[in-house]
Design a protein around this motif. Structure first.
Motif, short mmCIF file in Angstrom:
data_model
loop_
_atom_site.label_atom_id
_atom_site.label_comp_id
_atom_site.label_asym_id
_atom_site.label_seq_id
_atom_site.Cartn_x
_atom_site.Cartn_y
_atom_site.Cartn_z
N VAL A 107 0.69 -1.33 0.09
CA VAL A 107 -0.10 -0.08 -0.01
C VAL A 107 0.80 1.14 -0.01
O VAL A 107 1.83 1.32 1.00
N ARG A 108 0.70 2.08 -1.05
CA ARG A 108 1.39 3.32 -0.89
C ARG A 108 1.14 4.22 0.24
O ARG A 108 0.29 4.49 0.70
N VAL A 109 2.17 4.72 1.06
CA VAL A 109 2.13 5.52 1.99
C VAL A 109 2.98 6.95 2.00
O VAL A 109 4.17 6.90 1.70
N ALA A 110 2.10 7.78 2.09
CA ALA A 110 2.51 9.19 2.26
C ALA A 110 1.57 10.07 2.34
O ALA A 110 0.29 9.76 1.92
N SER A 111 1.82 11.59 2.95
CA SER A 111 1.01 12.52 2.99
C SER A 111 0.79 13.16 1.64
O SER A 111 1.90 13.49 0.95
N ALA A 112 -0.60 13.17 1.31
CA ALA A 112 -1.05 13.91 0.02
C ALA A 112 -0.61 15.51 -0.15
O ALA A 112 -0.66 15.88 -1.21
N THR A 113 -0.53 16.13 1.06
CA THR A 113 -0.22 17.47 1.20
C THR A 113 1.46 17.80 0.94
O THR A 113 1.73 18.53 0.26
N SER A 114 2.17 17.15 1.89
CA SER A 114 3.64 17.11 1.85
C SER A 114 4.38 16.39 0.90
O SER A 114 5.53 16.63 0.41
#
Length: 623
Positions: A107-114
């Motif tokens: 599953v892709r993991v990251a903040s969509a804002t930063s």
């Protein structure tokens, strides 16, 4: 939270029926990677550089954070703002921290804002293994995979019933406990793990920055603590001999103190959630089909806290959700030849105290890959197109070749393109964005040579990456696609087992340069990236006693694009001791940074000095 509850229920429902059954042990994966090609492949046969860290290595390292576990490894560099739990940027092969794709159980993991993954909040106790693929993989995964891909696999079930427990106490009032169990039966399996970590921390920032945009904005000479509570559940069931269903849930809630900012407060409540389910069908020896869904939630609530009065006031909130779905088919068309094709769908959504003009977007990617093995020759080629509702279509590709020419030697060459889509902050943050931004693009070349033997191996890779349309500010402080970068580097890794000693050595040279035509910063080093880094691990067992030393360090770096703020290079040494009380119980002790070296990876932000920790560990044998 309704979907979170249903997903947890699904994972438990998939897993619990298998506890009473009995299932064959999972395939041994120590020398296999699935991240480099999206299919299982031997590390020795990969045409791109891959490194794997398994659970045994994690336990022996006695690391209590991802940064501690990964520091100094080939191609990796970190910038940390004040110790455990603080914001940590990872640079892979000199690329930006938001140009590295992070996956958790697919599953892709990251903040969509930063655009960054909150690596500091992913607990090591929940990790089974880590696969690090160095170099572009956008042709298989799409956006963000310019520098490479890091995939984290959470704890899974081994053969039979197993339990584990670890209790740690250490410097800065560190308290840590982890416990779990797993069971694998004939048709079903389940694994559940819980963890808790708390530390009083260190003084994260040494003062008020002398100038705009550097360091912290308040002088708070106090300890900045951190707390993380996590749980992970994985389970599955073989519905038939050819059809299996599995699910997984990871939840990590953290509380973080940091030195104040006039913009963001000095306390934060953070949450990382990863959910997923996968259905796999082995239709025949030559055809496999899988479908997977997942969700990542990255939540950060920031507060202003006044220690003198005990009051706490709201500052800001950023809650991003990433939903994904994938379908993939693997076709064996002849002996040693395979074609993989599939599609990935992704939806990002932002809920924030800051008003974004657009708060969600979809992306559909389709890809195809060919892998062929012809005696001593190996070939891998892939192509992908991503259709994003905000920036349109983008196509990437890669081509790799490997040749085994005897005595364990292997030569590899690969080329690939990559891209990174603009984040919501880039496109729609009020007053500091540009909705007309285009994706950042890259081209990379890699040449490698390696030799593998029974008790030793070594690899050497040299590469160059050029990144165009980098997002940055022009002379009017408008956000535009104007910047360019050229990154050259080389990596050397080696392993040797000699006279009972296990020796692992890694060294990296990276030359990340700003190549923006006409810019005052032309040919400057990219900020916060050291040109040289390395790590040496030496371990030796004397019966039940195991001794280990880890030396790691890096050369100097610059904290800003102008290269006017220089941070000195540093080296640290950790000493580890482990004693096996019996087959299940062991006692571990570690002294980190034994020479109490003072250093910074971000200007004004301190790093821990000498620290000690003691761990009691229990790992049962399968019943």
């Amino acid at each position: 939270m309704k979907l979170s509850y249903h997903t947890l229920s699904l994972a438990l429902a998939l897993a619990l029926p298998g506890v009473a059954a009995a299932q064959n042990a999972p395939t041994e994966l120590d020398d296999v990677t699935v991240t480099a090609t999206r299919t299982p492949i031997s590390i020795e046969n990969s045409v791109v550089p891959v490194q794997v860290i398994d659970r045994a290595q994690i336990d022996h390292s006695q690391a209590n954070s991802l940064q501690d576990l990964l520091r100094g490894r080939a191609g990796l560099d970190f910038a940390n703002q004040g110790g455990n739990g603080k914001i940590t940027s990872l640079f892979l092969r000199g690329s930006n921290s938001n140009q590295v794709l992070v996956l958790v159980d697919g599953v892709r993991v990251a903040s969509a804002t930063s655009g960054m993954a909150a690596l500091q909040d992913l607990p090591v106790d929940q990790i089974e293994r880590i696969e690090i693929v160095r170099g572009p993989r956008s042709s298989l995964y799409g956006s963000e995979a310019i520098g490479g891909v890091i995939q984290i696999f959470t704890r899974n079930a081994g053969q039979g019933l197993q339990q584990n427990l670890a209790i740690t106490a250490g410097s800065n009032n560190l308290r840590q406990v982890s416990a779990g169990f797993s069971n694998r039966g004939e048709r079903g399996w389940i694994s559940a793990q819980g963890g808790y970590q708390k530390t009083d921390g260190i003084n994260a920032c040494r003062g008020t920055a002398a100038g705009w945009g550097a360091g912290c904005y308040a002088d708070e000479p106090d300890r900045d603590g951190y707390r993380n509570t996590s749980i992970n559940v994985r389970g599955g069931y073989a519905l038939t001999d050819t059809l299996s269903l599995e699910g997984h849930v990871l939840n990590a809630d953290s509380f973080n103190e940091y030195d104040g900012s006039i913009f963001g407060g000095n306390e934060a409540d953070n949450r990382q959630q990863v959910y997923g389910a996968k259905l796999a069908w082995a239709a025949s020896d030559s055809f496999r089909l899988s479908a997977q869904v997942g969700r990542n939630r990255d939540q950060a609530d920031n507060y202003f806290a006044d220690a003198s009065t005990g009051t706490r006031s709201f500052a800001s909130a950023f809650d991003t959700r990433r939903d994904t779905a994938s379908v993939q088919g693997d076709f064996t068309i002849a002996e040693g030849q395979q074609i993989t094709a599939g599609a990935d769908w992704q939806n990002d959504k932002v809920t924030s105290s800051t008003a974004f003009d657009i708060d969600q977007r979809d992306n559909l990617g389709v890809f195809a890959e060919y892998q062929g093995q012809f005696g001593a020759h190996a070939l891998q080629a892939s192509v992908r197109n991503d259709d994003n509702e905000q920036f349109g279509n983008h196509t990437t590709g890669s081509l790799g070749y490997g040749f085994a020419f005897g005595n364990g030697f292997r030569l590899t060459a690969s080329a690939g393109t990559g891209f990174k889509a603009p984040t919501f902050n880039d496109l729609y943050y009020p007053g500091f964005s540009n909705p007309n931004l285009k994706p950042e693009e890259s081209k990379s070349l890699n040449l490698g040579i390696a030799q593998y033997a029974d008790n030793w191996n070594w690899t050497f890779n040299a590469y160059e990456t050029r990144v165009d349309q980098l997002i940055g500010y022009d002379s009017n402080f408008d956000l535009v696609n104007v910047a360019e970068a050229r990154i050259r580097g080389a990596e050397l890794t080696g392993y040797l087992s000699l006279a009972g000693f296990d020796i692992n050595a890694q060294a990296s040279f990276t030359d990340p340069r700003d190549h923006t035509s006409g810019a005052a910063t032309y040919d400057n080093l990219l900020a916060r990236r050291a040109r040289t880094s390395g790590r040496l691990d030496v371990d030796k067992s004397f019966g039940p006693l195991r001794l280990g030393v880890t030396a790691a360090g890096s050369g100097h770096r610059f904290d800003n694009a102008a290269n006017s703020v220089r941070l000195a290079g540093y080296g640290t040494m950790d000493v580890r001791v482990e004693y096996a009380i019996n087959d299940a119980w062991s006692l571990q002790a570690k002294a980190a940074n034994v020479f109490d070296r003072e250093y910074e990876t971000v200007a004004w932000y301190n790093q821990p000095g000498r620290e000690y920790q003691l761990t009691l560990r229990y790992n049962s044998k399968a019943n």
